[in-house]
Every structure is written in structure tokens, then in C-alpha cells.
Design a protein around this motif. Structure first.
Motif, PDB file in Angstrom:
ATOM      1  N   GLU A   1       0.862  -1.176   0.000  1.00  0.00           N
ATOM      2  CA  GLU A   1       0.000   0.000   0.000  1.00  0.00           C
ATOM      3  C   GLU A   1       0.903   1.231   0.000  1.00  0.00           C
ATOM      4  O   GLU A   1       1.686   1.426   0.936  1.00  0.00           O
ATOM      5  CB  GLU A   1      -0.928   0.030   1.221  1.00  0.00           C
ATOM      6  CG  GLU A   1      -1.827  -1.182   1.366  1.00  0.00           C
ATOM      7  CD  GLU A   1      -1.147  -2.338   2.076  1.00  0.00           C
ATOM      8  OE1 GLU A   1      -1.440  -3.505   1.729  1.00  0.00           O
ATOM      9  OE2 GLU A   1      -0.312  -2.080   2.961  1.00  0.00           O
ATOM     10  N   ILE A   2       0.785   2.049  -1.031  1.00  0.00           N
ATOM     11  CA  ILE A   2       1.717   3.154  -1.206  1.00  0.00           C
ATOM     12  C   ILE A   2       0.987   4.416  -1.667  1.00  0.00           C
ATOM     13  O   ILE A   2      -0.196   4.390  -1.990  1.00  0.00           O
ATOM     14  CB  ILE A   2       2.826   2.805  -2.220  1.00  0.00           C
ATOM     15  CG1 ILE A   2       2.232   2.534  -3.609  1.00  0.00           C
ATOM     16  CG2 ILE A   2       3.636   1.604  -1.750  1.00  0.00           C
ATOM     17  CD1 ILE A   2       3.277   2.335  -4.704  1.00  0.00           C
TER      18      ILE A   2
ATOM     19  N   LYS B   1      -2.122  -6.486 -11.114  1.00  0.00           N
ATOM     20  CA  LYS B   1      -2.617  -5.196 -11.589  1.00  0.00           C
ATOM     21  C   LYS B   1      -2.447  -4.127 -10.510  1.00  0.00           C
ATOM     22  O   LYS B   1      -2.764  -4.353  -9.343  1.00  0.00           O
ATOM     23  CB  LYS B   1      -4.096  -5.329 -11.962  1.00  0.00           C
ATOM     24  CG  LYS B   1      -4.712  -4.097 -12.570  1.00  0.00           C
ATOM     25  CD  LYS B   1      -6.168  -4.353 -12.928  1.00  0.00           C
ATOM     26  CE  LYS B   1      -6.831  -3.129 -13.506  1.00  0.00           C
ATOM     27  NZ  LYS B   1      -8.273  -3.382 -13.822  1.00  0.00           N
ATOM     28  N   ILE B   2      -1.927  -2.964 -10.894  1.00  0.00           N
ATOM     29  CA  ILE B   2      -1.732  -1.865  -9.952  1.00  0.00           C
ATOM     30  C   ILE B   2      -2.887  -0.888 -10.097  1.00  0.00           C
ATOM     31  O   ILE B   2      -3.172  -0.412 -11.201  1.00  0.00           O
ATOM     32  CB  ILE B   2      -0.384  -1.156 -10.195  1.00  0.00           C
ATOM     33  CG1 ILE B   2       0.759  -2.150 -10.013  1.00  0.00           C
ATOM     34  CG2 ILE B   2      -0.214   0.020  -9.234  1.00  0.00           C
ATOM     35  CD1 ILE B   2       2.132  -1.571 -10.301  1.00  0.00           C
ATOM     36  N   ILE B   3      -3.547  -0.596  -9.005  1.00  0.00           N
ATOM     37  CA  ILE B   3      -4.746   0.232  -9.044  1.00  0.00           C
ATOM     38  C   ILE B   3      -4.655   1.368  -8.030  1.00  0.00           C
ATOM     39  O   ILE B   3      -3.904   1.301  -7.050  1.00  0.00           O
ATOM     40  CB  ILE B   3      -6.007  -0.594  -8.753  1.00  0.00           C
ATOM     41  CG1 ILE B   3      -5.901  -1.272  -7.378  1.00  0.00           C
ATOM     42  CG2 ILE B   3      -6.247  -1.621  -9.854  1.00  0.00           C
ATOM     43  CD1 ILE B   3      -7.166  -1.983  -6.944  1.00  0.00           C
ATOM     44  N   VAL B   4      -5.420   2.403  -8.288  1.00  0.00           N
ATOM     45  CA  VAL B   4      -5.607   3.510  -7.352  1.00  0.00           C
ATOM     46  C   VAL B   4      -7.010   3.389  -6.773  1.00  0.00           C
ATOM     47  O   VAL B   4      -7.984   3.206  -7.515  1.00  0.00           O
ATOM     48  CB  VAL B   4      -5.433   4.869  -8.046  1.00  0.00           C
ATOM     49  CG1 VAL B   4      -5.749   6.016  -7.074  1.00  0.00           C
ATOM     50  CG2 VAL B   4      -4.021   5.016  -8.594  1.00  0.00           C
ATOM     51  N   ILE B   5      -7.110   3.491  -5.462  1.00  0.00           N
ATOM     52  CA  ILE B   5      -8.403   3.434  -4.777  1.00  0.00           C
ATOM     53  C   ILE B   5      -8.681   4.785  -4.132  1.00  0.00           C
ATOM     54  O   ILE B   5      -7.808   5.358  -3.467  1.00  0.00           O
ATOM     55  CB  ILE B   5      -8.429   2.319  -3.719  1.00  0.00           C
ATOM     56  CG1 ILE B   5      -8.325   0.947  -4.401  1.00  0.00           C
ATOM     57  CG2 ILE B   5      -9.696   2.394  -2.866  1.00  0.00           C
ATOM     58  CD1 ILE B   5      -8.253  -0.222  -3.450  1.00  0.00           C
TER      59      ILE B   5
ATOM     60  N   PRO C   1      -7.051   1.933 -12.884  1.00  0.00           N
ATOM     61  CA  PRO C   1      -5.657   1.517 -13.078  1.00  0.00           C
ATOM     62  C   PRO C   1      -4.720   2.710 -12.920  1.00  0.00           C
ATOM     63  O   PRO C   1      -5.020   3.810 -13.412  1.00  0.00           O
ATOM     64  CB  PRO C   1      -5.635   0.985 -14.518  1.00  0.00           C
ATOM     65  CG  PRO C   1      -7.058   0.683 -14.847  1.00  0.00           C
ATOM     66  CD  PRO C   1      -7.873   1.672 -14.087  1.00  0.00           C
ATOM     67  N   ARG C   2      -3.602   2.496 -12.279  1.00  0.00           N
ATOM     68  CA  ARG C   2      -2.646   3.595 -12.117  1.00  0.00           C
ATOM     69  C   ARG C   2      -1.930   3.869 -13.434  1.00  0.00           C
ATOM     70  O   ARG C   2      -1.419   2.962 -14.083  1.00  0.00           O
ATOM     71  CB  ARG C   2      -1.600   3.263 -11.047  1.00  0.00           C
ATOM     72  CG  ARG C   2      -0.657   4.439 -10.807  1.00  0.00           C
ATOM     73  CD  ARG C   2       0.373   4.156  -9.741  1.00  0.00           C
ATOM     74  NE  ARG C   2       1.353   3.169 -10.169  1.00  0.00           N
ATOM     75  CZ  ARG C   2       2.476   2.896  -9.506  1.00  0.00           C
ATOM     76  NH1 ARG C   2       2.742   3.524  -8.386  1.00  0.00           N
ATOM     77  NH2 ARG C   2       3.317   1.981  -9.953  1.00  0.00           N
TER      78      ARG C   2
END
Length: 286
Positions: free
Chosen positions: A56-57, A79-83, A99-100
């Protein structure tokens, strides 16, 4: 009959065990996602909810302090995502996932979400599609991870394709200047990246690995001098930095807290940490 009862008891036990628990996450209410504000010594942000086992970054509050965004891996672990979380009636709930495409920062007025060499603009209660900043920034020979903007629309960003350096671009006479490599105050050491410029341009925070550091990448700060130049790089100290990877700092839009990444172990566990931003004024007087 006994066999049926035994199976039923076993299933009941398994469903009540932690491995099968479907407990709902805690309800987050109040300022700062309901978290107790930290002191000058950095501590995990929202442990067990945001900062937990895993990756978590890039935690950042949007101007107005009613939205919080962070980056993690999707359910497939790849998969890298933004929440995005949003506060409504004092309760924080997830409202967005995408998606980031670059590390998320915000213009000081909150109208633009910067994402490396691109951006999204506010549209009502949401955001536009991602757009490019144009050929001045969309270059194959540059690698932008994070771009930070000031109230004067000064851009500071990292460039990993040019040896991990910071660059700066200003508005002069109504036009944007070509990004220039910043001085050795900033571009010394390894892995120099992830700048954050204060809205009023009074300081700049970034991370780098230097011989005088605490063992891995540390957070550094430079203050604007009265003559307009940038002061020396100041290590932000042991209350902020550790012997692990400390990086990607931002200051909350209300100016009260610093958020940043910290590596926890060598297995890819990274958490979001935060600390009282009073440390900035303490370092300014040194």
C-alpha cells in the motif's frame, strides 16, 4: 447420523475461524479517515484498514480533506490500481478505483489530479478522462513517475530515464518554461525521486539514497531562501526516516501532517506512514 453431525460441527467451526471470516472492515468516521493524529515520530496510517500486509503506497489527501487516495495491487496480485475514498456525512467509503497511470498528486486548488505526464480534471462529482500534458513532458527519453505542482503552477518532477534526477518547469511571462535539471542540492545520491513542492513553494521534499542517510532511501527537505535560491538538502531525521525504504512524501492540504511510504520487510510489504508536519518548522530553524 453421527457422521452427519460431525461434518456439520466441522463446517460450523471452519466458518467461524479467522480463515473463513467475512468480517466487514471497520467503519471509518471523522477527520483523517477516523485516525488518531500522530506525533512527531512517524507511525502507520490506518493500520489494518489501509496499511496492512502487502503493498500500500502513495497515500494522499485531496484539497478539501474529504477524499483520500492510495495505490495498491488488485485482487490478482499483479494489476496496480488507485483506490479513492470519500467522506460523506462524516463516514468514509470507497467510491472510486482505476488503473494507475502515474503517481497521483493534486493541484493546490484540487481541480486537477496529476498523474506523471498526464492529468484528470474535476468534472462535477468525478474526474475527466486522463489527458496528456503535451510534448514538453510526454517524451520517450524521460521517465516521469511523480509530478508535483505549486499554486504558481510550477512543476517539479522526477526523471528515472535520465539517471534519477529532479526537473523543474515554471510559468514565466504567461508561458511554460522548458523543464530544467535541478541543482546538485537535489540531484546527489541514488534513486532521487518523488518530489513534493509546497503550494507556496517555500520548501521541497523528495527522497534519495545518500551516504549520510539511515541505510536506504531517506526523505530530504530543502527550504526556499530569501534570495529565491534553494537551501541545502536536510535529512528529515530519525523520527521520519528509518533503515528501510522511506519515500514519496506529501503534506496534507491543511498543512498538518506528512504522509509517506515505508518498506517494512524484504518481501514487498510496504505501508503508508504519517507524522506531525511540525517537523518541517523544526528543520527550518536548524
Amino acid at each position: 447420523m453421527k457422521r452427519f453431525i460431525s461434518i456439520a460441527l466441522l463446517l460450523s467451526y471452519l466458518m467461524s475461524s479467522s480463515s473463513f471470516s467475512q468480517d466487514k472492515p471497520p467503519v471509518l468516521t471523522g477527520p483523517y479517515m477516523g485516525q488518531k493524529p500522530p506525533g512527531l515520530v512517524a507511525e502507520p496510517f490506518a493500520p489494518g484498514t489501509i496499511s496492512k500486509e502487502g503493498w500500500e503506497i502513495e497515500g494522499v489527501f485531496a484539497p478539501g480533506m474529504s477524499e483520500f487516495y492510495y495505490t495498491t495491487r488488485g485482487a490478482d496480485g499483479k494489476k496496480i490500481i488507485v483506490i479513492g475514498f470519500r467522506e460523506h456525512n462524516n463516514v468514509w467509503t470507497k467510491y472510486l478505483e482505476f488503473p494507475r497511470q502515474g503517481e497521483v498528486t493534486f493541484s493546490p486548488d484540487g481541480k486537477r489530479m496529476h498523474m506523471a505526464d498526464g492529468y484528470k480534471d474535476r468534472l462535477g462529482d468525478g474526474w475527466s478522462e486522463r489527458q496528456t500534458l503535451g510534448p514538453m513532458f510526454d517524451r520517450e527519453d524521460w521517465g516521469i513517475m511523480r509530478l508535483s505542482a505549486s499554486e504558481k503552477e510550477t512543476y517539479v518532477f522526477d526523471d528515472y530515464k535520465s539517471g534519477d534526477v529532479l526537473r523543474i518547469s515554471r510559468i514565466q511571462n504567461g508561458k511554460r518554461t522548458k523543464p530544467q535539471k535541478m541543482s546538485s542540492n537535489f540531484n546527489t545520491g541514488k534513486w532521487t525521486a518523488h518530489p513534493f513542492i509546497a503550494p507556496d513553494e517555500s520548501y521541497l521534499i523528495w527522497d534519495s539514497e545518500r551516504p549520510e542517510g539511515f541505510g536506504n532511501s531517506d526523505l530530504y527537505i530543502s527550504f526556499r531562501q530569501t534570495d529565491g535560491s534553494w537551501g541545502p538538502a536536510i535529512n528529515m531525521g530519525e523520527d521520519i526516516n528509518s533503515d528501510k525504504w522511506d519515500a514519496y512524501a506529501s503534506v496534507t492540504p491543511d498543512g498538518k501532517f506528512i504522509l509517506f511510504n515505508r518498506g517494512i520487510d524484504d518481501d514487498g510489504n510496504v505501508d503508508i506512514y504519517w507524522a506531525d508536519a511540525k517537523i518541517i518548522e523544526e528543520l527550518r530553524t536548524e
